[in-house]
Design a protein around this motif. Structure first.
Motif, PDB file in Angstrom:
ATOM      1  N   LEU A   1      -6.196   9.056   8.911  1.00  0.00           N
ATOM      2  CA  LEU A   1      -4.811   8.625   9.084  1.00  0.00           C
ATOM      3  C   LEU A   1      -3.888   9.203   8.021  1.00  0.00           C
ATOM      4  O   LEU A   1      -2.672   9.263   8.212  1.00  0.00           O
ATOM      5  N   ALA A   2      -4.448   9.657   6.900  1.00  0.00           N
ATOM      6  CA  ALA A   2      -3.615  10.242   5.847  1.00  0.00           C
ATOM      7  C   ALA A   2      -2.976  11.545   6.291  1.00  0.00           C
ATOM      8  O   ALA A   2      -1.994  11.994   5.687  1.00  0.00           O
ATOM      9  N   ALA A   3      -3.501  12.166   7.346  1.00  0.00           N
ATOM     10  CA  ALA A   3      -2.941  13.427   7.847  1.00  0.00           C
ATOM     11  C   ALA A   3      -1.899  13.209   8.933  1.00  0.00           C
ATOM     12  O   ALA A   3      -1.314  14.175   9.430  1.00  0.00           O
ATOM     13  N   ALA A   4      -1.646  11.946   9.323  1.00  0.00           N
ATOM     14  CA  ALA A   4      -0.688  11.680  10.398  1.00  0.00           C
ATOM     15  C   ALA A   4       0.725  12.082   9.969  1.00  0.00           C
ATOM     16  O   ALA A   4       1.086  12.015   8.795  1.00  0.00           O
ATOM     17  N   GLU A   5       1.515  12.512  10.939  1.00  0.00           N
ATOM     18  CA  GLU A   5       2.873  12.964  10.637  1.00  0.00           C
ATOM     19  C   GLU A   5       3.743  11.834  10.105  1.00  0.00           C
ATOM     20  O   GLU A   5       4.642  12.071   9.294  1.00  0.00           O
ATOM     21  N   ASP A   6       3.502  10.624  10.567  1.00  0.00           N
ATOM     22  CA  ASP A   6       4.330   9.510  10.128  1.00  0.00           C
ATOM     23  C   ASP A   6       3.710   8.750   8.956  1.00  0.00           C
ATOM     24  O   ASP A   6       4.066   7.600   8.700  1.00  0.00           O
ATOM     25  N   MET A   7       2.783   9.380   8.243  1.00  0.00           N
ATOM     26  CA  MET A   7       2.241   8.814   7.010  1.00  0.00           C
ATOM     27  C   MET A   7       2.969   9.464   5.833  1.00  0.00           C
ATOM     28  O   MET A   7       2.853  10.665   5.601  1.00  0.00           O
ATOM     29  N   ARG A   8       3.745   8.666   5.120  1.00  0.00           N
ATOM     30  CA  ARG A   8       4.538   9.199   4.006  1.00  0.00           C
ATOM     31  C   ARG A   8       4.315   8.320   2.782  1.00  0.00           C
ATOM     32  O   ARG A   8       4.589   7.124   2.810  1.00  0.00           O
ATOM     33  N   PRO A   9       3.802   8.917   1.687  1.00  0.00           N
ATOM     34  CA  PRO A   9       3.630   8.129   0.467  1.00  0.00           C
ATOM     35  C   PRO A   9       4.983   7.803  -0.168  1.00  0.00           C
ATOM     36  O   PRO A   9       5.984   8.474   0.148  1.00  0.00           O
ATOM     37  N   PRO A  10       5.018   6.745  -1.000  1.00  0.00           N
ATOM     38  CA  PRO A  10       3.881   5.990  -1.522  1.00  0.00           C
ATOM     39  C   PRO A  10       3.311   5.003  -0.500  1.00  0.00           C
ATOM     40  O   PRO A  10       4.059   4.343   0.220  1.00  0.00           O
ATOM     41  N   VAL A  11       1.996   4.961  -0.472  1.00  0.00           N
ATOM     42  CA  VAL A  11       1.266   4.033   0.378  1.00  0.00           C
ATOM     43  C   VAL A  11       0.159   3.412  -0.471  1.00  0.00           C
ATOM     44  O   VAL A  11      -0.042   3.795  -1.621  1.00  0.00           O
ATOM     45  N   ALA A  12      -0.541   2.466   0.103  1.00  0.00           N
ATOM     46  CA  ALA A  12      -1.625   1.829  -0.634  1.00  0.00           C
ATOM     47  C   ALA A  12      -2.709   1.420   0.339  1.00  0.00           C
ATOM     48  O   ALA A  12      -2.445   1.081   1.502  1.00  0.00           O
ATOM     49  N   LEU A  13      -3.932   1.472  -0.150  1.00  0.00           N
ATOM     50  CA  LEU A  13      -5.044   0.871   0.575  1.00  0.00           C
ATOM     51  C   LEU A  13      -5.065  -0.622   0.251  1.00  0.00           C
ATOM     52  O   LEU A  13      -5.051  -1.007  -0.919  1.00  0.00           O
TER      53      LEU A  13
END
Length: 797
Positions: free
Chosen positions: A54-66
């Motif tokens: 999921l980290a490669a998804a287009e709508d994944m934008r940091p900052p994020v967290a597990l």
């Protein structure tokens, strides 16, 4: 140093980093490009391995967290935040872009959460503080505030900085890592140098007070061995630099497994959640202790000339705030930052030099605009995004669908939302925000509405904080939708409520949140509690919330008939119990009871306008109670004075009669303290000053009493009088001062005009009274002409 140690044949490539360090992130990217490993192992919970794609998804934008939370106890959670400049995030994205497997190798979150549960006093590792910053031997300076069982914890970054002669670990790290450049020459040299430094530290300090790191490192070694058997010598490991010497050390498999034997464990779920730069900047709670995430993000993203680009950003922000900042200011600020860096012996200007240059050149020495720069740029309001396909509890899914339908986008920056409850969208947004507040998800907080209380509008202040994801997961135990969860939570809160006021507030909340299925349960509990509670103060506290619900419930289209009977019964019990409850109170208790009297009076003023309420009867009973309070000597002066004032405001007491009550209260036989308390009750609060300004007799009574107070008693009553009169508006105080200076008894129009004090004319000013009538017609509508004569009488009164 040539980095040969990091590339020994048959050994894993150990890349020791500082968490959330942009220099480390650039170095990791350069090292991975140079070595091209077959698998990338990253410090983090292994339960997150299925989430890696999921980290490669287009709508994944940091900052994020597990986010990991216990299935049976969602409130028990841990976060592993990742920014765009985090080395772990860079390694994860590099692996995905090059088709290389990426795996997490730290101790499983199942053990971490169970460990936290077993802490007796919560004084163990703060896993909520970013997961691994503090535990990684202090590679993130701010995270060293996390406490462990050991008495002393070594801060490796601080030790290295002190050894180099620096008093600031952050400045040392910038000079030796951030400013030296990455990818120039030997890509592995920075990691070799850092490993040697950490090896020396661990030889001196051992675990450095990080006792649990020994267990975590044993687990990481086992995972590295598994990867080596599968991929042979193509293994790269990205971890905190503090761990590198321990992972390099050769230990037996049996010894490592023995350390892991018998660890507590809980069933755990894991997902990605959005994160914010502001949360990264906090040292405690769910923060990571990064002082300047916005600056770090800029250093990582800037292709060249980072200081020049940064100061250009600052100039743009200040210009947007209407400050005069020209290109010349930017040029001078760059020159000053470079000069400061040279004077301080730094290779390049850092954030400190840039900030000093901004203060001197662009802010003219003021810290006020500099605070804006720190808030907007140095920290920033960046909010990450995660794909809608990430795992989530059903309640989270329902909330996201509702947010999209109502066009309420979560944002990290605080914003104000004004709602018109007569519109369907506004009403639905209001219901959603009230339901979330009932569930403990404080995305929005009510603010004072621009158009005042009790109108068709609501104002909210919205800010989405990352930990609200935990609150949402925790609230999932109440239901799968926001409506169902809020209903179940309201019913449970009603049964568990301790006080009557808590139940009435909950009933009001149910109406605001439109929870018709929960209201019968709440009303049943409310009726039972009201019947058993004999404390008048509790009853008085409970009544206003019920009346507000009755008065304004129809604005939201909710039924309120069930509340009318309870409210009327509650009011009757207040009427019976209030007079005896007011007798013999000391000063503090009397002041508290005055607040209850005001609250009941305000509530009944609204209740008389509600069709469901007994028309007029409650108001008449209340006036009788006020009359009783005003005439009883056993009632404290502050309450007697308040009762007289309320009756006067209601038109139930003539001014002559009010003057008689005041004369009795201020008679020579009354102790000065009691007389001052009566004045506080009568003229204190809203409108009391205007009453003295426009009523000659009352003003004269107070004036004569005050001048007659003996000198020895004056110092005792002065604090109370000062509190009373200091609450008036400045214009009222000024007018009263003019009247006192002129003295009572001089009321001719010439003197009044000369003194500049309006009012106190010899009779009614017809012209001034008539001037009010057009405004009243506008307020009351065109059908009010027949009542003009009555209006004139009211204006004159």
């Amino acid at each position: 140093m040539n980095g040969s140690r990091a590339r020994d044949a048959g050994q894993p490539l150990l890349l020791g980093v500082r968490h959330h360090g942009p220099g480390s992130a650039k170095a990791v990217r350069a090292a991975l490009e140079a070595s091209r490993p077959r698998v990338v192992l990253i410090e983090g919970p292994p339960e997150a391995d299925p989430l890696v794609p999921l980290a490669a998804a287009e709508d994944m934008r940091p900052p994020v967290a597990l986010l990991a939370h216990a299935v049976d106890e969602p409130g028990r959670s841990a976060f592993w935040p990742l920014a765009a400049f985090s080395p772990e995030w860079v390694a994860l994205r590099w692996a995905l872009e090059h088709g290389v497997p990426a795996r997490f190798i730290d101790l499983p979150a199942a053990h971490t959460l169970a460990w936290e549960r077993d802490e007796e006093d919560g004084g163990g590792e703060d896993m909520d503080g970013g997961g691994k910053d503090g535990e990684d031997g202090g590679m993130d300076a701010g995270a060293e505030q996390d406490a462990l069982d050991e008495d002393v914890r070594v801060d490796p970054l601080g030790v290295l900085a002190g050894t180099a002669g620096y008093d600031d670990a952050e400045r040392w790290w910038e000079d030796v890592v951030e400013h030296r450049g990455a990818g120039k020459g030997d890509a592995l040299a920075p990691f070799t140098a850092l490993e040697e430094a950490m090896t020396a530290l661990r030889e001196t300090y051992g675990s450095g007070g990080h006792g649990r790191d020994l267990i975590r490192e044993a687990h990481m070694r086992l995972r590295i061995r598994d990867a080596q058997r599968e991929f042979e010598d193509g293994v790269a490991v990205v971890c905190g630099a503090w761990h590198v010497p321990a992972l390099r050390r050769r230990t037996g498999v049996t010894a490592d497994r023995a350390l892991l034997k018998g660890l507590p464990k809980v069933k755990t779920d894991m997902t990605w959640v959005p994160w914010t730069h502001r949360r990264l900047s906090r040292a405690g709670g769910y923060g990571a202790g990064i002082d300047s995430p916005g600056w770090y993000a800029h250093l990582f993203a800037a292709p060249d000339r980072p200081v020049e680009r940064w100061l250009t950003k600052v100039a743009g922000l200040l210009r947007a705030e209407d400050r005069t900042v020209s290109p010349g200011h930017v040029i001078e600020a760059v020159r000053l930052a470079e000069t400061l860096a040279a004077l301080r012996g730094r290779p390049l200007p850092g954030l400190g030099e840039a900030t000093d240059a901004v203060r001197a050149v662009m802010c003219e020495g003021s810290d006020v605009p500099l605070a804006l720069v720190h808030d907007r740029l140095v920290v920033g309001d960046v909010l990450g995004e995660v794909p809608h396909t990430v795992p989530a509890v059903p309640l989270q899914r329902d909330l996201e669908r509702t947010q999209r339908r109502l066009r309420l986008r979560p944002e990290a920056a605080e914003r104000e939302l004004d709602l018109d409850l007569r519109e369907e969208t506004g009403a639905e947004r209001s219901r959603l925000l009230h339901r979330l507040r009932l569930l403990g998800i404080d995305w929005g907080r009510p603010a004072a509405a621009r158009s005042g209380t009790g109108t068709f509008r609501e104002t909210w202040r919205l800010r989405w904080e990352p930990e609200l994801a935990v609150r949402t997961a925790e609230a999932g135990v109440w239901g799968t939708t926001v409506l169902a969860a809020a209903t179940a939570k309201a019913e449970a809160d009603a049964v568990a409520a301790r006080g009557l006021a808590d139940v009435t507030a909950l009933a009001e909340h149910c109406l605001l949140a439109a929870l018709p299925e929960a209201l019968p349960v709440v009303m049943r509990v409310l009726a039972d509690r009201a019947a058993l509670d004999t404390d008048v103060a509790h009853l008085a506290q409970a009544l206003p919330a019920l009346v507000r619900s009755l008065r304004y419930g129809d604005v939201r289209g909710t039924g309120t008939a069930a509340l009318a009977e309870v409210a009327a019964g509650l009011a009757e019990r207040v009427f019976v119990g209030l007079p005896p409850a007011c007798a013999g109170l000391d000063a503090d208790a009397a002041e508290e009871m005055r607040g209850h009297v005001d609250a009941v009076h305000g509530a009944l003023s609204l209740l008389g306008d509600v069709p469901a309420a007994p028309d007029g009867r409650l108001r008449a009973r209340w006036r009788a109670v006020l009359g009783t309070l005003s005439a009883r000597d056993s009632v404290p002066g502050v309450l007697r004075g308040r009762a007289v004032r309320l009756l006067l405001d209601e038109g139930e007491l003539a001014q002559d009669e009010a003057a008689r009550f005041m004369g009795l209260a201020l008679s020579p036989g009354t102790p000065p303290a009691d007389a001052a308390a009566w004045i506080e009750g009568f003229v204190g609060g809203s409108g009391g000053g205007l009453l003295l300004v426009h009523d000659e007799r009352l003003f004269g009574l107070v004036d004569r009493w005050l001048t007659a107070v003996p000198t020895e008693a004056f110092t005792d009553v002065l604090p109370l009088l000062r509190r009373t009169f200091s609450a008036y508006e400045s214009g009222v105080r000024r007018t009263l001062g003019e009247l006192v200076r002129r003295g009572p008894g001089r009321r001719d129009r010439t003197d009044t005009a000369a003194a500049g004090a309006p009012g106190f004319g010899p009779g009614v000013d017809e012209a001034r009274a008539d001037a009010v009538l057009p405004v009243l017609r506008l307020l009351l509508g065109p059908d009010c002409d027949e009542g003009t004569r009555g209006e004139r009488v009211e204006v004159r009164r």
